[in-house]
Design a protein around this motif. Structure first.
Motif, PDB file in Angstrom:
ATOM      1  N   ARG A 115       0.802  -1.239   0.000  1.00  0.00           N
ATOM      2  CA  ARG A 115       0.000   0.000   0.000  1.00  0.00           C
ATOM      3  C   ARG A 115       0.825   1.274   0.000  1.00  0.00           C
ATOM      4  N   GLY A 128       2.747   1.676  -5.349  1.00  0.00           N
ATOM      5  CA  GLY A 128       1.670   2.165  -6.223  1.00  0.00           C
ATOM      6  C   GLY A 128       2.216   2.734  -7.527  1.00  0.00           C
ATOM      7  N   SER A 166       1.765   1.142 -11.389  1.00  0.00           N
ATOM      8  CA  SER A 166       1.297   1.868 -12.563  1.00  0.00           C
ATOM      9  C   SER A 166       2.270   1.658 -13.728  1.00  0.00           C
ATOM     10  N   ALA A 171       2.083  -2.035 -15.051  1.00  0.00           N
ATOM     11  CA  ALA A 171       0.774  -2.248 -15.697  1.00  0.00           C
ATOM     12  C   ALA A 171       0.793  -1.905 -17.185  1.00  0.00           C
ATOM     13  N   GLY A 210     -10.761  -1.648 -10.746  1.00  0.00           N
ATOM     14  CA  GLY A 210      -9.481  -1.544 -11.441  1.00  0.00           C
ATOM     15  C   GLY A 210      -9.498  -0.387 -12.417  1.00  0.00           C
ATOM     16  N   ARG A 237       0.136   9.574 -12.253  1.00  0.00           N
ATOM     17  CA  ARG A 237      -0.493   8.246 -12.321  1.00  0.00           C
ATOM     18  C   ARG A 237      -1.634   8.249 -13.339  1.00  0.00           C
ATOM     19  N   ASP A 274      -1.745   5.846 -16.505  1.00  0.00           N
ATOM     20  CA  ASP A 274      -2.830   4.848 -16.609  1.00  0.00           C
ATOM     21  C   ASP A 274      -3.747   5.118 -17.803  1.00  0.00           C
ATOM     22  N   ARG A 306      -1.467   4.632 -21.610  1.00  0.00           N
ATOM     23  CA  ARG A 306      -0.683   3.475 -22.035  1.00  0.00           C
ATOM     24  C   ARG A 306      -1.355   2.843 -23.249  1.00  0.00           C
TER      25      ARG A 306
HETATM   26  O1   DC Z   1      -5.935   0.777  -7.815  1.00  0.00           O
HETATM   27  P1   DC Z   1      -4.482   0.828  -7.432  1.00  0.00           P
HETATM   28  O2   DC Z   1      -3.996   2.215  -7.150  1.00  0.00           O
HETATM   29  O3   DC Z   1      -4.153  -0.127  -6.328  1.00  0.00           O
HETATM   30  O4   DC Z   1      -3.703   0.300  -8.731  1.00  0.00           O
HETATM   31  C1   DC Z   1      -2.305   0.376  -8.853  1.00  0.00           C
HETATM   32  C2   DC Z   1      -1.913   0.469 -10.323  1.00  0.00           C
HETATM   33  O5   DC Z   1      -2.208  -0.753 -10.995  1.00  0.00           O
HETATM   34  C3   DC Z   1      -2.651   1.534 -11.126  1.00  0.00           C
HETATM   35  O6   DC Z   1      -2.008   2.787 -11.102  1.00  0.00           O
HETATM   36  C4   DC Z   1      -2.685   0.971 -12.526  1.00  0.00           C
HETATM   37  C5   DC Z   1      -2.612  -0.519 -12.321  1.00  0.00           C
HETATM   38  N1   DC Z   1      -3.886  -1.197 -12.573  1.00  0.00           N
HETATM   39  C6   DC Z   1      -4.203  -1.473 -13.878  1.00  0.00           C
HETATM   40  O7   DC Z   1      -3.477  -1.106 -14.784  1.00  0.00           O
HETATM   41  N2   DC Z   1      -5.329  -2.184 -14.168  1.00  0.00           N
HETATM   42  C7   DC Z   1      -6.159  -2.573 -13.201  1.00  0.00           C
HETATM   43  N3   DC Z   1      -7.261  -3.267 -13.512  1.00  0.00           N
HETATM   44  C8   DC Z   1      -5.872  -2.255 -11.853  1.00  0.00           C
HETATM   45  C9   DC Z   1      -4.724  -1.541 -11.562  1.00  0.00           C
END
Ligand code: DC
Length: 219
Positions: free
Chosen positions: A88, A93, A97, A100, A126, A177, A181, A184
């Protein structure tokens, strides 16, 4: 096939708090997919693999992520170790990102996410649940709030935990972030066409929960 509710939205929109409360009321399982990305990020950090997409793609198969439930709370296992307590942080975090963005990472988690939704009634949160993971979800919500409001909420949360933080830095982090997110190439964060938009900037947690329960009850 279980009943599936998808909740997507940017960091700090309150998805997990709200999804947990809705899950409790409906007796659904809450699936936090961000925690899965965080577990993989933790693996990369622990093993000294930096922000290198090629290296992450090569190494992700060594990060075996599993989900378990203890007293209804989701636990994340990384190579059989429960890492729920150490994913956490802002560092994890931000790395989540980054990892991901990598196709191999997303592909590895997709099967796990779909398998959970196939066998159980779930509320899954998500970034790409409504658009990609569960395109046929029974209900889709896109939960958002202004950058300022999300930063304020996170600031308060960290202060309450006794952590030192600077509001402007949190705001910058949230914007970075969002940028990562939303822009991408693979499965970016965006509202599914058939998702209901909920802006929680001026709503209380209870109001958002109530609205989602109402949406669930609508045909
Ligand atoms: O919800 P979170 O902050 O715990 O997620 C952390 C990172 O994970 C977020 O910045 C992008 C990635 N993520 C993603 O790409 N797809 C998802 N379904 C969930 C999270």
């Amino acid at each position: 096939m279980g009943y599936n509710i998808a909740i997507d939205g940017p960091a700090g929109a309150g998805k997990s708090t709200i999804a947990k409360m809705v899950a409790k009321q409906l007796n659904f399982i809450y699936v936090d997919t961000g925690a899965m990305y965080r577990a993989i990020a933790l693996y990369m950090i622990k093993n000294g693999i930096g922000k290198d997409e090629e290296l992450i793609a090569k190494n992700v198969k060594n990060a075996n992520v599993k989900i378990a439930y203890v007293d209804g709370e989701q636990q994340v296992l990384l190579n059989e170790e429960n890492v729920s307590g150490c994913i956490r942080t802002e560092e994890v975090g931000n790395m989540a990102s980054f990892v991901a963005k990598v196709g191999e990472v997303r592909a590895q988690l997709l099967d796990l996410q779909r398998a959970l939704a196939a066998s159980e009634n779930v509320i899954m949160d998500g970034r790409d649940i409504g658009t990609h993971v569960l395109p046929n979800a029974d209900k889709k919500i896109y939960l958002t709030a202004s950058v300022e409001e999300r930063a304020q909420r996170r600031y308060k949360e960290l202060c309450e935990k006794g952590e030192k933080c600077v509001l402007e830095e949190i705001e910058k982090d949230i914007m970075a972030r969002d940028e990562q997110d939303m822009n991408r190439e693979i499965a970016p964060l965006k509202k599914a066409e058939d998702a209901i938009l909920l802006d929680s900037s001026d709503m209380t947690i209870d109001q958002v929960v109530e609205r989602i329960i109402q949406i669930y009850k609508e045909n």
